[in-house]
Design a protein around this motif. Structure first.
Motif, short mmCIF file in Angstrom:
data_model
loop_
_atom_site.label_atom_id
_atom_site.label_comp_id
_atom_site.label_asym_id
_atom_site.label_seq_id
_atom_site.Cartn_x
_atom_site.Cartn_y
_atom_site.Cartn_z
N GLY A 1 26.49 28.16 23.54
CA GLY A 1 27.64 28.94 23.98
C GLY A 1 27.76 29.11 25.48
N LEU A 2 27.23 28.17 26.27
CA LEU A 2 27.32 28.27 27.73
C LEU A 2 28.75 28.02 28.20
CD1 LEU A 2 24.12 26.25 28.73
CD2 LEU A 2 24.38 28.74 28.67
N ARG B 1 32.93 26.24 25.36
CA ARG B 1 31.55 26.72 25.24
C ARG B 1 30.68 25.52 24.89
NH1 ARG B 1 31.06 32.24 25.10
NH2 ARG B 1 32.99 33.42 24.83
N TRP B 2 29.47 25.48 25.46
CA TRP B 2 28.66 24.27 25.41
C TRP B 2 27.21 24.58 25.04
CZ3 TRP B 2 31.90 20.24 26.00
CH2 TRP B 2 33.12 20.49 26.65
N HIS C 1 12.86 31.14 36.02
CA HIS C 1 13.11 32.56 36.28
C HIS C 1 14.47 33.03 35.76
CE1 HIS C 1 12.62 36.42 38.30
NE2 HIS C 1 13.85 36.28 38.78
N PHE C 2 15.52 32.23 36.01
CA PHE C 2 16.88 32.68 35.69
C PHE C 2 17.41 32.13 34.36
CE2 PHE C 2 16.69 33.38 40.28
CZ PHE C 2 17.21 34.66 40.36
N LYS C 3 16.72 31.15 33.80
CA LYS C 3 17.08 30.58 32.49
C LYS C 3 18.54 30.15 32.46
CE LYS C 3 13.38 33.09 30.13
NZ LYS C 3 12.42 32.25 30.79
N GLU C 4 19.34 30.65 31.49
CA GLU C 4 20.71 30.15 31.32
C GLU C 4 21.63 30.51 32.48
OE1 GLU C 4 20.73 34.05 28.87
OE2 GLU C 4 19.30 32.52 29.56
N GLU D 1 25.06 24.34 35.89
CA GLU D 1 26.46 24.01 36.16
C GLU D 1 27.16 23.32 34.99
OE1 GLU D 1 29.25 21.68 39.27
OE2 GLU D 1 27.42 22.52 40.15
N ILE D 2 27.22 24.00 33.89
CA ILE D 2 27.88 23.52 32.68
C ILE D 2 29.39 23.58 32.87
CG2 ILE D 2 28.11 23.94 30.19
CD1 ILE D 2 25.26 23.13 31.17
#
Length: 351
Positions: free
Chosen positions: A33-34, A45-46, A251-254, A260-261
């Motif tokens: 869901g990115l 959403r990806w 550290h920041f994950k998604e 850059e999705i």
């Protein structure tokens, strides 16, 4: 900043059954869901998966080549380069600028002005800042007479102009028609498209640059193979691309800026990039020691996590700066976790 979440056109989506890097079907889902939270222009959403074989990450499903342009409506490379004026600089900044030009003129045989001849000596004592200047020039070797360079995804054209000033004959390819129009307005030899726009130039180029390009293409291995064919024997390929094993991603994950999705379709790591280049036929792979952009990416990643525009509200903390120093120290840092993979690979002289 609210990301666009309406659907991508259903006829403009394709599924990826195997890893685009190594061909393995084994994978695990990293995120679902990115949305586009960087330039806030791409719908949909990806889902992002990580290959169990080479550990590269890739989108599935992803935009088709025919519709991927929808993800670039407000992309930053639409703007031509802006020359820096020294008129409004303070005396100290003008001196630093002149010293930097002096270093670049000495190292890359360019003719930048204003230039201070002490630059090569000053920056020899400041390796971190010297590496920043080298990164901007992509650590180019001195050009041979008639040396020909191709920059794929040339964007604003700034690097092509820098390389031209350093004595290179330059050409560029970019899929963005605005970038191509701007490049031609600068007098540059540029074509619209990817690397295939120069497919009729076999064994023509001494250097090919793929700086933050390979993660955008649907067939990264095919792109590297074409680059190999366009290089002269002994020619060099420059690659710089986000690293899925980066400290910032850990550290920041998604929320990591490097995802850059959905513009980034494939995200390599050091091992997968090196193995792929060797499989294509490249030799003498040289890992480039570029300054870690961790602090800059951390500020942007934090803004993304907070739902803010990463280019207007990037907030760098003291902890970011501490970690930025820590991940740059050779005796503390894990070289496999740099924010970017950056290297040169040479085509065999006997090819």
């Amino acid at each position: 900043m609210k990301p666009l979440v309406h659907a991508w056109p259903s006829e403009g989506i394709e599924h990826v059954e195997r890893c685009p890097v190594c061909g393995s079907s084994g994978r695990e889902q990293l995120y679902s869901g990115l949305t586009d939270r960087v330039f806030d222009c791409a719908p949909g959403r990806w889902d992002l998966y990580q290959c169990k074989g080479c550990q590269s990450a890739y989108l599935d499903p992803r935009p088709t080549p025919r519709t991927i342009h929808l993800a670039y409506e407000t992309y930053y490379t639409h703007q031509p380069p802006v020359a820096r004026s020294t008129e409004r600089m303070s005396g100290a900044k003008r001196l630093v600028h002149a010293l930097a030009n002096g270093y670049r003129n000495h190292r890359y045989h360019s003719d930048l002005e204003p230039a201070n001849g002490l630059g090569p000596y000053v920056f020899r004592l400041l390796p971190r800042y010297r590496k920043r200047l080298d990164r901007k020039m992509r650590s180019l070797p001195p050009p041979k007479p008639g040396g020909h360079l191709l920059d794929v995804g040339f964007g604003s054209g700034a690097f092509l102009l820098d390389a031209q000033r350093a004595g290179w004959q330059v050409s560029g390819a970019d899929p963005d028609p605005v970038s191509v129009m701007n490049g031609r307005g600068l007098g540059l030899d540029v074509r619209q498209g990817g690397i295939e726009a120069f497919e009729d130039f076999a064994e023509t180029f001494d250097v090919i640059s793929l700086a933050h390009v390979i993660e955008h293409v649907h067939d990264p291995v095919g792109t590297l193979k074409m680059a190999y064919g366009l290089l002269k024997p002994g020619g060099l390929l420059y690659v710089e691309t986000p690293n899925i094993h980066a400290y910032g991603h850990v550290h920041f994950k998604e929320h990591w800026r490097g995802l850059e999705i959905p513009r980034h379709l494939v995200i390599f790591n050091w091992e997968s990039m090196t193995k792929t280049l060797k499989k294509v036929g490249f030799t003498e792979i040289q890992n480039l020691s570029i300054p870690s952009p961790y602090v800059n990416l951390a500020g942007k990643s934090r803004a993304i996590r907070e739902g803010r525009d990463p280019y207007r509200f990037a907030r760098k903390t003291l902890g970011d700066r501490f970690n930025g120093v820590r991940v740059s120290l050779p005796f503390l840092a894990d070289g496999r976790k740099t924010e970017f993979v950056a290297l040169y690979a040479r085509k065999d002289h006997s090819s």
